[in-house]
Design a protein around this motif. Structure first.
Motif, PDB file in Angstrom:
ATOM      1  N   THR A   1     103.246  -1.881   4.719  1.00 43.80           N
ATOM      2  CA  THR A   1     104.796  -2.245   4.592  1.00 43.80           C
ATOM      3  C   THR A   1     105.132  -2.810   5.780  1.00 43.80           C
ATOM      4  O   THR A   1     104.844  -1.736   6.894  1.00 43.80           O
TER       5      THR A   1
ATOM      6  N   THR B   1     103.681   5.342  10.621  1.00 42.93           N
ATOM      7  CA  THR B   1     104.623   4.531  10.949  1.00 42.93           C
ATOM      8  C   THR B   1     104.171   4.292  12.556  1.00 42.93           C
ATOM      9  O   THR B   1     104.561   5.174  13.004  1.00 42.93           O
TER      10      THR B   1
ATOM     11  N   PHE C   1     108.057  -4.623   7.879  1.00 40.58           N
ATOM     12  CA  PHE C   1     109.559  -4.928   8.177  1.00 40.58           C
ATOM     13  C   PHE C   1     110.148  -4.704   9.571  1.00 40.58           C
ATOM     14  O   PHE C   1     109.765  -4.523  10.294  1.00 40.58           O
TER      15      PHE C   1
ATOM     16  N   SER D   1     101.843  -3.573  -1.422  1.00 42.88           N
ATOM     17  CA  SER D   1     102.257  -3.814  -0.047  1.00 42.88           C
ATOM     18  C   SER D   1     103.317  -4.648  -0.572  1.00 42.88           C
ATOM     19  O   SER D   1     103.977  -5.126  -1.418  1.00 42.88           O
ATOM     20  N   SER D   2     104.363  -4.529   0.809  1.00 42.22           N
ATOM     21  CA  SER D   2     105.754  -4.622   0.599  1.00 42.22           C
ATOM     22  C   SER D   2     105.718  -5.682   1.796  1.00 42.22           C
ATOM     23  O   SER D   2     105.703  -4.572   2.762  1.00 42.22           O
ATOM     24  N   ILE D   3     105.865  -6.716   2.437  1.00 47.25           N
ATOM     25  CA  ILE D   3     105.856  -7.269   3.326  1.00 47.25           C
ATOM     26  C   ILE D   3     107.207  -8.734   3.749  1.00 47.25           C
ATOM     27  O   ILE D   3     106.750  -9.344   2.852  1.00 47.25           O
TER      28      ILE D   3
ATOM     29  N   LYS E   1     100.148   2.192   0.449  1.00 42.19           N
ATOM     30  CA  LYS E   1     101.016   1.205  -0.150  1.00 42.19           C
ATOM     31  C   LYS E   1     100.814   0.721   1.644  1.00 42.19           C
ATOM     32  O   LYS E   1     101.633   1.479   2.404  1.00 42.19           O
TER      33      LYS E   1
ATOM     34  N   SER F   1     103.283  -9.692  10.035  1.00 42.93           N
ATOM     35  CA  SER F   1     103.001 -10.213   8.853  1.00 42.93           C
ATOM     36  C   SER F   1     102.278 -10.525   7.703  1.00 42.93           C
ATOM     37  O   SER F   1     101.396 -10.557   7.458  1.00 42.93           O
TER      38      SER F   1
END
Length: 224
Positions: free
Chosen positions: A133, A209, A135, A94-96, A131, A71
Motif C-alpha cells: 500500500t 510501515t 498513500f 496492492s492499493s497504490i 498487500k 507510487s
C-alpha cells in the motif's frame, strides 16, 4: 563470522570431493559443482549486503536525492512478484494512491520496497496474502507491506532490524536469508529521514510501515 564461515566451509568441502575424484567427468561431479556455485552466489550476496551497511554513513553524505514518485516506484517493484505469487500459490494485492512524492534516492527506495515485499512472501503462510500500500496523509507519504501468516513473537519485534537477526533460523536458512534484509531496509529509511515500524499479531497479520515526509509537487519532479 559464522555466516561467512558456513559458505566457505561448504565450498571447501565440495572442492575436496572434486579433487578426490580427479578422473571423473564434470557431468559425473555436477552436483558438487552446483553446490559450490550456489554457496558462491550466497556469499557474494552476503558480502554485498555487508558492504552496503558498512558504507551507510558515507552513502548518507554522497547519495544524490531528488523528488521521486513513490507510487510509480512501488508499482514497478511489485510487478516481478506477480509470477512468484502464482508459483507459490499466494495472493499479491496492492492499493497504490497515484502521484505520491517523496525526496529520496530512487535506487535505494526501490531496494527498500523489494526487501519488504520479499520478506512478506518468505514469511506469509501457504496460500497467504501479501498487500503493498502507498498513500499520502497530509504531510506524510506512507508505504506499507502486510502479510498473513504466523506472527512475529512480541519479544522479538524490537530485534528484527538488527543485523543477522533471524526469527526462524532454520526457515531463513532454507530461504537463503542471512538476517540482513530488514537491517538494510531500516538503514535506507534512516538515510531518507523516514521511520519504519512493524506490528504483528494472529488477528491482524504482520504489517511493516515506512513513513516518509511527503513532497507536494507543483511542477515536474526536479533535482533538489
Amino acid at each position: 563470522s559464522h555466516e561467512l564461515k558456513t559458505p566457505i566451509t561448504v565450498i571447501s568441502a565440495n572442492a575436496d570431493i572434486l579433487l578426490s575424484n580427479k578422473d571423473s567427468t564434470i557431468k559425473e561431479q555436477l552436483k558438487w559443482v552446483e553446490y559450490i556455485k550456489t554457496e558462491s552466489s550466497r556469499m557474494t550476496e552476503l558480502v554485498n549486503n555487508l558492504l552496503f551497511l558498512a558504507k551507510t554513513d558515507e552513502r548518507k553524505k554522497a547519495e544524490s536525492q531528488s523528488i521521486i514518485n513513490l507510487s510509480d516506484i512501488a508499482t514497478s517493484c511489485i510487478l516481478p512478484f506477480e509470477s512468484i505469487s502464482f508459483e507459490k500459490g499466494k495472493t499479491l494485492e496492492s492499493s497504490i494512491m497515484p502521484e505520491v512524492y517523496i525526496k529520496g534516492n530512487e535506487n535505494s527506495v526501490k531496494q527498500l520496497v523489494i526487501i519488504l515485499t520479499d520478506n512478506a512472501f518468505k514469511y506469509s503462510n501457504d496460500n497467504g496474502v501479501i498487500k503493498v500500500t502507498v498513500f499520502a496523509d497530509q504531510d506524510k507519504a506512507v508505504l506499507s507491506v502486510w502479510n498473513t501468516g504466523t506472527p512475529i513473537p512480541p519479544d522479538q519485534l524490537s530485534h528484527i532490524f538488527k543485523r543477522f537477526y533471524r526469527i526462524d533460523k532454520s526457515r531463513s536458512r532454507t530461504e537463503g536469508g542471512y538476517g540482513l534484509g530488514l537491517s538494510i531496509a531500516s538503514s535506507i529509511a534512516d538515510s531518507h529521514g523516514a521511520k519504519i515500524t512493524v506490528q504483528s499479531s494472529d488477528e491482524k497479520g504482520t504489517l511493516f510501515t515506512c513513513v516518509f515526509k511527503r513532497q507536494r509537487l507543483i511542477n515536474k519532479a526536479s533535482e533538489i
